[in-house]
Enzyme design. Sequence first.
Site, PDB file in Angstrom:
ATOM      1  N   ARG A  13       0.849  -1.188   0.000  1.00 50.35           N
ATOM      2  CA  ARG A  13       0.000   0.000   0.000  1.00 50.35           C
ATOM      3  C   ARG A  13       0.884   1.237   0.000  1.00 50.35           C
ATOM      4  O   ARG A  13       2.094   1.138   0.136  1.00 50.35           O
ATOM      5  CB  ARG A  13      -0.962   0.000   1.208  1.00 50.35           C
ATOM      6  CG  ARG A  13      -0.355  -0.570   2.432  1.00 50.35           C
ATOM      7  CD  ARG A  13      -0.162   0.221   3.686  1.00 50.35           C
ATOM      8  NE  ARG A  13      -0.229   1.624   3.643  1.00 50.35           N
ATOM      9  CZ  ARG A  13       0.828   2.412   3.808  1.00 50.35           C
ATOM     10  NH1 ARG A  13       2.065   1.906   3.967  1.00 50.35           N
ATOM     11  NH2 ARG A  13       0.714   3.721   3.801  1.00 50.35           N
ATOM     12  N   GLY A  14       0.234   2.393  -0.130  1.00 49.70           N
ATOM     13  CA  GLY A  14       1.007   3.623  -0.261  1.00 49.70           C
ATOM     14  C   GLY A  14       1.169   3.899  -1.755  1.00 49.70           C
ATOM     15  O   GLY A  14       1.491   2.988  -2.531  1.00 49.70           O
ATOM     16  N   ALA A  15       0.929   5.155  -2.149  1.00 50.69           N
ATOM     17  CA  ALA A  15       0.805   5.457  -3.575  1.00 50.69           C
ATOM     18  C   ALA A  15       2.018   5.022  -4.417  1.00 50.69           C
ATOM     19  O   ALA A  15       1.860   4.304  -5.415  1.00 50.69           O
ATOM     20  CB  ALA A  15       0.503   6.946  -3.747  1.00 50.69           C
ATOM     21  N   ARG A  56      -7.648  -0.404  -6.807  1.00 53.34           N
ATOM     22  CA  ARG A  56      -7.817   0.768  -5.925  1.00 53.34           C
ATOM     23  C   ARG A  56      -7.831   2.026  -6.806  1.00 53.34           C
ATOM     24  O   ARG A  56      -6.958   2.188  -7.667  1.00 53.34           O
ATOM     25  CB  ARG A  56      -6.677   0.864  -4.887  1.00 53.34           C
ATOM     26  CG  ARG A  56      -6.656  -0.309  -3.907  1.00 53.34           C
ATOM     27  CD  ARG A  56      -5.747  -0.033  -2.714  1.00 53.34           C
ATOM     28  NE  ARG A  56      -6.364   0.835  -1.740  1.00 53.34           N
ATOM     29  CZ  ARG A  56      -5.702   1.397  -0.716  1.00 53.34           C
ATOM     30  NH1 ARG A  56      -4.400   1.190  -0.568  1.00 53.34           N
ATOM     31  NH2 ARG A  56      -6.343   2.154   0.150  1.00 53.34           N
ATOM     32  N   GLN A  87      -2.401   2.560  10.029  1.00 48.31           N
ATOM     33  CA  GLN A  87      -1.101   2.615   9.342  1.00 48.31           C
ATOM     34  C   GLN A  87      -0.092   3.437  10.145  1.00 48.31           C
ATOM     35  O   GLN A  87       1.117   3.179  10.086  1.00 48.31           O
ATOM     36  CB  GLN A  87      -1.258   3.231   7.943  1.00 48.31           C
ATOM     37  CG  GLN A  87      -1.981   2.359   6.930  1.00 48.31           C
ATOM     38  CD  GLN A  87      -3.476   2.602   6.903  1.00 48.31           C
ATOM     39  OE1 GLN A  87      -4.057   2.979   7.932  1.00 48.31           O
ATOM     40  NE2 GLN A  87      -4.109   2.383   5.779  1.00 48.31           N
ATOM     41  N   ASP A 117      -1.852  10.722  -2.194  1.00 50.86           N
ATOM     42  CA  ASP A 117      -2.218   9.681  -3.165  1.00 50.86           C
ATOM     43  C   ASP A 117      -2.490  10.261  -4.543  1.00 50.86           C
ATOM     44  O   ASP A 117      -2.370   9.568  -5.554  1.00 50.86           O
ATOM     45  CB  ASP A 117      -3.437   8.900  -2.676  1.00 50.86           C
ATOM     46  CG  ASP A 117      -3.015   7.938  -1.590  1.00 50.86           C
ATOM     47  OD1 ASP A 117      -2.839   8.378  -0.442  1.00 50.86           O
ATOM     48  OD2 ASP A 117      -2.787   6.749  -1.915  1.00 50.86           O
ATOM     49  N   ASN A 129      -5.200  12.321   0.485  1.00 52.99           N
ATOM     50  CA  ASN A 129      -4.359  11.445   1.309  1.00 52.99           C
ATOM     51  C   ASN A 129      -5.286  10.727   2.287  1.00 52.99           C
ATOM     52  O   ASN A 129      -6.504  10.957   2.313  1.00 52.99           O
ATOM     53  CB  ASN A 129      -3.280  12.260   2.040  1.00 52.99           C
ATOM     54  CG  ASN A 129      -2.208  11.369   2.669  1.00 52.99           C
ATOM     55  OD1 ASN A 129      -1.634  10.511   1.983  1.00 52.99           O
ATOM     56  ND2 ASN A 129      -1.935  11.529   3.944  1.00 52.99           N
ATOM     57  N   LYS A 130      -4.714   9.865   3.089  1.00 53.89           N
ATOM     58  CA  LYS A 130      -5.489   9.029   4.015  1.00 53.89           C
ATOM     59  C   LYS A 130      -6.543   9.819   4.777  1.00 53.89           C
ATOM     60  O   LYS A 130      -6.287  10.947   5.213  1.00 53.89           O
ATOM     61  CB  LYS A 130      -4.494   8.357   4.979  1.00 53.89           C
ATOM     62  CG  LYS A 130      -5.086   7.498   6.067  1.00 53.89           C
ATOM     63  CD  LYS A 130      -5.997   6.400   5.567  1.00 53.89           C
ATOM     64  CE  LYS A 130      -5.397   5.557   4.482  1.00 53.89           C
ATOM     65  NZ  LYS A 130      -6.398   4.712   3.771  1.00 53.89           N
TER      66      LYS A 130
HETATM   67  O1  MRU Z   1      -4.745   3.173   2.213  1.00 50.38           O
HETATM   68  P1  MRU Z   1      -3.260   3.370   2.171  1.00 50.38           P
HETATM   69  O2  MRU Z   1      -2.549   2.839   3.367  1.00 50.38           O
HETATM   70  O3  MRU Z   1      -2.664   2.891   0.870  1.00 50.38           O
HETATM   71  O4  MRU Z   1      -3.077   4.957   2.197  1.00 50.38           O
HETATM   72  C1  MRU Z   1      -1.780   5.464   2.042  1.00 50.38           C
HETATM   73  C2  MRU Z   1      -1.678   6.910   2.246  1.00 50.38           C
HETATM   74  O5  MRU Z   1      -2.649   7.616   2.427  1.00 50.38           O
HETATM   75  C3  MRU Z   1      -0.284   7.499   2.142  1.00 50.38           C
HETATM   76  O6  MRU Z   1      -0.147   8.609   2.970  1.00 50.38           O
HETATM   77  C4  MRU Z   1      -0.041   7.927   0.684  1.00 50.38           C
HETATM   78  O7  MRU Z   1      -0.252   6.853  -0.188  1.00 50.38           O
HETATM   79  C5  MRU Z   1       1.317   8.470   0.479  1.00 50.38           C
HETATM   80  S1  MRU Z   1       2.526   7.216   0.557  1.00 50.38           S
HETATM   81  C6  MRU Z   1       4.055   7.888   0.290  1.00 50.38           C
END
Ligand code: MRU
Length: 369
Positions: free
Chosen positions: A48-50, A114, A220, A261, A271-272
């Site tokens: 996970r994470g962009a 996603r 997270q 994201d 973002n999250k």
């Molecule tokens: O749902 P997730 O855990 O994939 O969400 C991730 C985030 O919101 C991160 O902050 C974002 O992807 C940036 S990662 C460098």
Amino acid sequence: MSMELPTIRLIKGAAEIIDQVLLPGRYVVRRLQTVDQVCEAIKALRVRGAPALGVTGAYGLLVAVEEKWRGDGAHYFDDKDEDSKGLEEFPADVTVDDVRSLLDSAARTIGETRPTAVNLHWAIDRMAKVYRKNWTSTADMLRALRNEAVAIYREDLEMCRALGRHGAELLEDGAKVITHCNAGGLATSGFGTALGVVFAAVEAGKSVHVYADETRPLLQGARLTAWECIRNKIPVTLLVDGASSSLLSRGDISCAIVGADRIAANGDAANKIGTCNLAVVCHRYGVPFYVAAPSSTIDPSLADGSSIPIEERAADEVTSFAGVQTAPSETDTFNPAFDVTPADLIAGIITERGVLHPPYDFKGGEDAA
Ligand code: MRU
């Protein structure tokens, strides 16, 4: 010990990931060898994470080829150049069109996992531009695809390192930085964006204290950001999301830094979920709120954040916790995985090119800013 993590690697024909669902309790590396496994890992947030999703999308397409045509015990692709020589064995009767139609279908399936992180779609599009070229040799096409996927991985590491260096200049020795979710090595090729800034500052000899929002509902911040800080011996204080106002009201937090994201042309940043709450609290207390992201996270095609697609996740993430029911199962829920912070709450966007300040204008791509 290096601050980098082997979050995602292409090893002997499989995408190998650290299974982030099991952290911090167990450190397990999982080999993804089919498109189904890649999609399950993305949907379940094992990876996970962009930026990490972008690399997974690119490697996922190579996995699709391995799954369909892998020879006995052999593999075709590896991120180490010297271990990526199997293409001489690729079946001679498979045509360029056969591979293209498999990749089109895998690209659609992986792309649907996603919606919010643009990096996933950006990386798949980069791969599609390569396999849609006018190839006459299947082996040449596959070699170019492997090189493109590995370039996406390596460029992400370099971009995170560069944005980390730029962002680190914003931090004084002794800085106290609040962050939300996990934008560390686990969310990228290995170094991180928001946490990459912290890591770069620490590598430059500064001391930094991280305040990590736990990040409901999937934690997270608690599970991953706290784990990465502790692994790197960086002091970290964990707080529940609702405690950020109390913390900032004390007046000694230097800044907030979060990842993103997807960033629209005007600088609105998804973002999250809970990130925008933190931005609003920062605004109230005059604490600068920064977004750190590589240019692969910028989507110049969207004028503003209102058209960023926001993933909605299952109700049981809110009505239960670690398998224990915490609300009546019939309870109606609202569970968006991301929110959008308006550009006017963002003091600066830290990219590999430097720290950009408002007004943001990414219409012609990141160069336009
Ligand atoms: O749902 P997730 O855990 O994939 O969400 C991730 C985030 O919101 C991160 O902050 C974002 O992807 C940036 S990662 C460098």
